[in-house]
Design a protein around this motif. Structure first.
Motif, PDB file in Angstrom:
ATOM      1  N   PHE A  91      -2.175   9.732   0.434  1.00 26.89           N
ATOM      2  CA  PHE A  91      -3.483  10.019   1.023  1.00 26.89           C
ATOM      3  C   PHE A  91      -3.916  11.441   0.675  1.00 26.89           C
ATOM      4  N   VAL A  92      -3.033  12.400   0.952  1.00 23.83           N
ATOM      5  CA  VAL A  92      -3.337  13.802   0.672  1.00 23.83           C
ATOM      6  C   VAL A  92      -3.489  14.038  -0.831  1.00 23.83           C
ATOM      7  N   GLY A  93      -2.590  13.436  -1.615  1.00 23.79           N
ATOM      8  CA  GLY A  93      -2.636  13.634  -3.059  1.00 23.79           C
ATOM      9  C   GLY A  93      -3.923  13.116  -3.680  1.00 23.79           C
TER      10      GLY A  93
ATOM     11  N   ASP B 279       7.158   4.319   6.186  1.00 27.34           N
ATOM     12  CA  ASP B 279       5.925   3.961   5.487  1.00 27.34           C
ATOM     13  C   ASP B 279       4.829   5.004   5.691  1.00 27.34           C
ATOM     14  N   ASP B 280       4.716   5.540   6.915  1.00 26.79           N
ATOM     15  CA  ASP B 280       3.663   6.514   7.199  1.00 26.79           C
ATOM     16  C   ASP B 280       3.783   7.745   6.316  1.00 26.79           C
ATOM     17  N   SER B 281       5.018   8.136   5.986  1.00 26.46           N
ATOM     18  CA  SER B 281       5.215   9.317   5.148  1.00 26.46           C
ATOM     19  C   SER B 281       4.698   9.089   3.736  1.00 26.46           C
TER      20      SER B 281
ATOM     21  N   VAL C 291      -2.284   1.387  -4.200  1.00 30.47           N
ATOM     22  CA  VAL C 291      -1.485   0.268  -3.702  1.00 30.47           C
ATOM     23  C   VAL C 291      -0.140   0.227  -4.417  1.00 30.47           C
ATOM     24  N   ALA C 292      -0.168   0.392  -5.756  1.00 26.21           N
ATOM     25  CA  ALA C 292       1.074   0.397  -6.523  1.00 26.21           C
ATOM     26  C   ALA C 292       1.964   1.564  -6.103  1.00 26.21           C
ATOM     27  N   GLY C 293       1.365   2.735  -5.900  1.00 25.14           N
ATOM     28  CA  GLY C 293       2.141   3.902  -5.483  1.00 25.14           C
ATOM     29  C   GLY C 293       2.793   3.713  -4.132  1.00 25.14           C
ATOM     30  N   ILE C 294       2.056   3.123  -3.198  1.00 29.41           N
ATOM     31  CA  ILE C 294       2.610   2.874  -1.861  1.00 29.41           C
ATOM     32  C   ILE C 294       3.799   1.929  -1.941  1.00 29.41           C
ATOM     33  N   ASN C 295       3.670   0.882  -2.727  1.00 30.64           N
ATOM     34  CA  ASN C 295       4.770  -0.090  -2.855  1.00 30.64           C
ATOM     35  C   ASN C 295       5.978   0.515  -3.555  1.00 30.64           C
TER      36      ASN C 295
ATOM     37  N   LEU D 157      -3.085   3.065   7.048  1.00 33.53           N
ATOM     38  CA  LEU D 157      -3.099   2.640   5.655  1.00 33.53           C
ATOM     39  C   LEU D 157      -4.521   2.323   5.212  1.00 33.53           C
ATOM     40  N   GLY D 158      -5.273   1.644   6.057  1.00 31.18           N
ATOM     41  CA  GLY D 158      -6.656   1.333   5.721  1.00 31.18           C
ATOM     42  C   GLY D 158      -7.487   2.582   5.524  1.00 31.18           C
ATOM     43  N   ASP D 159      -7.297   3.574   6.395  1.00 30.27           N
ATOM     44  CA  ASP D 159      -8.009   4.841   6.266  1.00 30.27           C
ATOM     45  C   ASP D 159      -7.620   5.554   4.977  1.00 30.27           C
TER      46      ASP D 159
END
Length: 287
Positions: free
Chosen positions: A106-108, A98-100, A84-88, A50-52
């Protein structure tokens, strides 16, 4: 061996005689302070990926702000908070791990940054390499003030939310029983992580900030178990990497950000070796 034969000229004079070196030193130390404290929770909670991803996720904001002639720090912060908002959102509404969700964003975000940088608008707008690998020797007093403010916000958040982060890290159910809200605490940690990354990309660059976020806390966590001490030792390790890296860069003409990041990774490897040798000789470190 000038660093031994002429210690004052090698270790002290570059910072005394050059304003840009002093600014670079203060900027890098502020970056270490924020990344080491937040990075401790990143390491302990296994959030390295996530940090990366978040470190790369600020690139579209930087690119857009740079092309439009705006403030790149503001652009980076907006992009980081958007990620951050997108991940949540994905984490809450998707059955995927979560990794998915992190990997997709990340890619987007990275692809969006490449598209922007390679477009006709971005191709001739200037050199964006300094945002990828840092421009620490170009830090101004205004940059330092802004970095100091962000560092203050980050450290304040880490201190105020320490107990919530601690309980959430080791037992989410127990955190709920104690009245904490793990989802909100997780979101707050992501926001602090975003702030620390944005505050640091000027110093070591977007692509190298991950080294400072992970390497010093990882090295400290191998030696000590108490979290406040892990943060303190991580700051010390990061500061050593900064000073040595800046001086090597100054004397030998290497890239400052990469040299400092390499020093942080080198200290981790040295700590790992010490840990392995201590295990062989049954040496115990403080807990």
């Amino acid at each position: 061996m000038e660093f031994l034969s002429s210690p004052v000229e090698w270790w002290v004079e570059p910072f005394v005689a050059n304003t840009f070196m002093r600014n670079a030193l203060w900027s890098a130390l502020l970056a270490v302070l924020t990344t080491s404290t937040v990075g401790t929770w990143v390491v302990l909670r296994g959030m390295n990926f996530l940090g990366d991803a978040l470190a790369h996720g600020v690139l579209p904001g930087i690119a857009i702000a740079f092309i439009l002639g705006g403030d790149t720090t503001v652009g980076a912060l907006v992009a980081a908070l958007a990620m951050v908002a997108g991940i949540n959102i994905i984490r809450r509404h998707s059955p995927l791990p979560d990794d998915s969700s992190i990997g997709l964003l990340f890619v987007g975000f990275l692809a969006l940054a490449v598209v922007i940088m390679s477009s006709s608008s971005g191709a001739y707008s200037g050199d964006l390499t300094r945002f990828l690998f840092g421009s620490i020797t170009g830090v101004t007093n205004r940059d330092l003030v802004r970095q100091l403010i962000v560092a203050g916000i980050t450290i304040t958040g880490v201190v105020l939310l320490h107990r919530a982060f601690l309980v959430m890290t080791f037992d989410v159910v127990q955190a709920r029983l104690f009245g904490f809200r793990p989802e909100l605490a997780h979101a707050a940690l992501l926001i602090l992580l975003a702030f620390s990354i944005v505050a640091s990309f000027q110093a070591v660059g977007n692509l190298l900030v991950f080294a400072f976020l992970v390497a010093p806390p990882s090295a400290a966590a191998m030696l000590i178990r108490r979290i406040p001490m892990i943060m303190a030792i991580a700051v010390v390790f990061g500061s050593v990497s900064v000073v040595v890296g800046l001086l090597i860069s100054y004397h030998y003409g290497t890239a400052a950000g990469a040299t400092m990041a390499l020093g942080a990774v080198g200290l981790f490897l040295i700590t790992l070796l010490i840990r392995a040798l201590s295990g062989a000789y049954n040496i115990r470190f403080a807990t």
